[in-house]
Scaffold this motif. Structure first.
Motif, short mmCIF file in Angstrom:
data_model
loop_
_atom_site.label_atom_id
_atom_site.label_comp_id
_atom_site.label_asym_id
_atom_site.label_seq_id
_atom_site.Cartn_x
_atom_site.Cartn_y
_atom_site.Cartn_z
N LYS A 79 0.81 -1.21 0.00
CA LYS A 79 0.00 0.00 0.00
C LYS A 79 0.85 1.27 0.00
O LYS A 79 0.33 2.37 -0.09
CB LYS A 79 -0.91 0.01 1.23
CG LYS A 79 -1.96 -1.07 1.20
CD LYS A 79 -2.82 -1.02 2.44
CE LYS A 79 -3.84 -2.14 2.41
NZ LYS A 79 -4.66 -2.13 3.63
N ILE A 80 2.17 1.11 0.10
CA ILE A 80 3.08 2.25 0.14
C ILE A 80 3.55 2.58 -1.26
O ILE A 80 3.97 1.72 -2.01
CB ILE A 80 4.29 1.95 1.05
CG1 ILE A 80 3.83 1.75 2.49
CG2 ILE A 80 5.33 3.07 0.95
CD1 ILE A 80 4.91 1.24 3.42
N THR A 81 3.47 3.86 -1.60
CA THR A 81 3.98 4.34 -2.88
C THR A 81 5.16 5.26 -2.59
O THR A 81 5.04 6.21 -1.82
CB THR A 81 2.89 5.14 -3.63
OG1 THR A 81 1.75 4.30 -3.82
CG2 THR A 81 3.41 5.63 -4.97
N VAL A 82 6.30 4.97 -3.19
CA VAL A 82 7.49 5.80 -3.03
C VAL A 82 7.50 6.86 -4.12
O VAL A 82 7.33 6.55 -5.30
CB VAL A 82 8.78 4.95 -3.10
CG1 VAL A 82 10.01 5.84 -3.00
CG2 VAL A 82 8.78 3.89 -2.01
N ILE A 83 7.68 8.10 -3.71
CA ILE A 83 7.71 9.22 -4.63
C ILE A 83 9.03 9.94 -4.44
O ILE A 83 9.37 10.34 -3.32
CB ILE A 83 6.54 10.18 -4.38
CG1 ILE A 83 5.22 9.44 -4.59
CG2 ILE A 83 6.65 11.41 -5.27
CD1 ILE A 83 4.02 10.19 -4.10
N GLN A 84 9.79 10.08 -5.50
CA GLN A 84 11.08 10.78 -5.42
C GLN A 84 10.86 12.26 -5.67
O GLN A 84 10.58 12.68 -6.79
CB GLN A 84 12.05 10.20 -6.44
CG GLN A 84 13.42 10.80 -6.32
CD GLN A 84 14.41 10.15 -7.27
OE1 GLN A 84 14.20 9.08 -7.78
NE2 GLN A 84 15.50 10.84 -7.50
N SER A 85 10.97 13.04 -4.60
CA SER A 85 10.75 14.47 -4.68
C SER A 85 11.24 15.11 -3.40
O SER A 85 11.29 14.45 -2.36
CB SER A 85 9.25 14.75 -4.85
OG SER A 85 8.98 16.12 -4.82
N LYS A 86 11.56 16.37 -3.47
CA LYS A 86 11.84 17.11 -2.23
C LYS A 86 10.50 17.33 -1.53
O LYS A 86 9.48 17.55 -2.18
CB LYS A 86 12.53 18.43 -2.53
CG LYS A 86 13.97 18.23 -2.99
CD LYS A 86 14.71 19.54 -3.02
CE LYS A 86 16.17 19.29 -3.32
NZ LYS A 86 16.96 20.49 -3.14
N ALA A 87 10.52 17.24 -0.21
CA ALA A 87 9.28 17.29 0.56
C ALA A 87 8.43 18.52 0.26
O ALA A 87 7.23 18.39 -0.01
CB ALA A 87 9.60 17.22 2.06
N LEU A 88 9.03 19.70 0.31
CA LEU A 88 8.26 20.92 0.10
C LEU A 88 7.63 20.96 -1.29
O LEU A 88 6.46 21.30 -1.43
CB LEU A 88 9.12 22.16 0.33
CG LEU A 88 8.42 23.50 0.17
CD1 LEU A 88 7.20 23.62 1.08
CD2 LEU A 88 9.40 24.64 0.41
N GLU A 89 8.40 20.58 -2.30
CA GLU A 89 7.86 20.57 -3.67
C GLU A 89 6.66 19.64 -3.77
O GLU A 89 5.64 19.97 -4.39
CB GLU A 89 8.94 20.13 -4.66
CG GLU A 89 10.06 21.13 -4.81
CD GLU A 89 11.25 20.58 -5.61
OE1 GLU A 89 11.16 19.46 -6.16
OE2 GLU A 89 12.27 21.28 -5.67
N PHE A 90 6.76 18.46 -3.15
CA PHE A 90 5.66 17.50 -3.19
C PHE A 90 4.46 18.02 -2.41
O PHE A 90 3.32 17.97 -2.90
CB PHE A 90 6.11 16.15 -2.63
CG PHE A 90 5.00 15.15 -2.54
CD1 PHE A 90 4.54 14.52 -3.69
CD2 PHE A 90 4.39 14.88 -1.33
CE1 PHE A 90 3.49 13.60 -3.62
CE2 PHE A 90 3.34 13.97 -1.26
CZ PHE A 90 2.90 13.33 -2.40
N LEU A 91 4.68 18.51 -1.21
CA LEU A 91 3.58 18.98 -0.37
C LEU A 91 2.78 20.08 -1.07
O LEU A 91 1.55 20.13 -0.97
CB LEU A 91 4.09 19.46 0.98
CG LEU A 91 4.58 18.37 1.92
CD1 LEU A 91 5.33 18.97 3.10
CD2 LEU A 91 3.43 17.49 2.40
N LYS A 92 3.46 20.96 -1.78
CA LYS A 92 2.79 22.07 -2.47
C LYS A 92 1.82 21.58 -3.53
O LYS A 92 0.89 22.30 -3.90
CB LYS A 92 3.81 23.02 -3.09
CG LYS A 92 4.49 23.90 -2.08
CD LYS A 92 5.47 24.84 -2.80
CE LYS A 92 6.01 25.88 -1.85
NZ LYS A 92 6.91 26.82 -2.54
N THR A 93 2.00 20.36 -4.02
CA THR A 93 1.12 19.83 -5.08
C THR A 93 -0.08 19.07 -4.51
O THR A 93 -0.95 18.64 -5.27
CB THR A 93 1.89 18.88 -6.03
OG1 THR A 93 2.27 17.69 -5.31
CG2 THR A 93 3.11 19.56 -6.62
N GLN A 94 -0.13 18.91 -3.19
CA GLN A 94 -1.17 18.10 -2.58
C GLN A 94 -2.35 18.95 -2.12
O GLN A 94 -2.20 20.13 -1.80
CB GLN A 94 -0.60 17.32 -1.39
CG GLN A 94 0.54 16.40 -1.76
CD GLN A 94 0.17 15.46 -2.88
OE1 GLN A 94 -0.70 14.62 -2.74
NE2 GLN A 94 0.84 15.60 -4.03
#
Length: 108
Positions: free
Chosen positions: A7-22
C-alpha cells in the motif's frame, strides 16, 4: 506485513515541492525524517546512504504545508538534542535511552 508494504507508494521528490502539489487534508499523517544535525556514531546502517541523502534543513514553509496537507498530525523523527522540535512547535515523545525522539503536532 507484505500487504501493508504493497500500500506504500514511493515518490522521489523534495518534501516541500511534493507537499505544495497536494490538496488540503489529503493524507492522515505527514512524517519527516530529515538527516540529523549531528552524526550518531552508532548508526552504521545509514552511513552508506549519507552521500545520496538530501541534507536540506526543514523550513517553516515545509511545516506549514505539512499541516495543510495532513488530516490528523505531522510527525518529526530527529536527534534527541535537535532544536527543530522546539523551533516548529512539536510535542516530543522523549525516550530515555534513545538517540532520537519523535515529535508530533496534532491537528484539532
Amino acid at each position: 506485513m507484505k500487504e501493508a508494504m504493497e500500500k506504500i507508494t514511493v515518490i522521489q521528490s523534495k518534501a516541500l515541492e511534493f507537499l505544495k502539489t497536494q490538496q488540503n487534508d489529503s493524507v492522515d499523517c505527514v512524517y519527516f525524517d530529515p538527516m540529523f544535525e549531528e552524526t550518531i556514531l552508532e548508526s552504521d546502517g545509514i552511513k552508506g546512504l549519507g552521500q545520496f541523502a538530501i541534507h536540506d534543513d526543514l523550513t517553516e514553509e515545509s511545516i506549514i504545508e505539512a499541516l495543510r496537507v495532513a488530516k490528523k498530525r505531522v510527525v518529526l523523527k530527529d536527534y534527541y538534542k535537535s532544536q527543530r522540535f522546539e523551533r516548529y512547535g512539536f510535542i516530543v515523545n522523549r525516550r530515555k535511552s534513545a538517540k532520537f525522539h519523535f515529535g508530533i503536532i496534532e491537528k484539532n
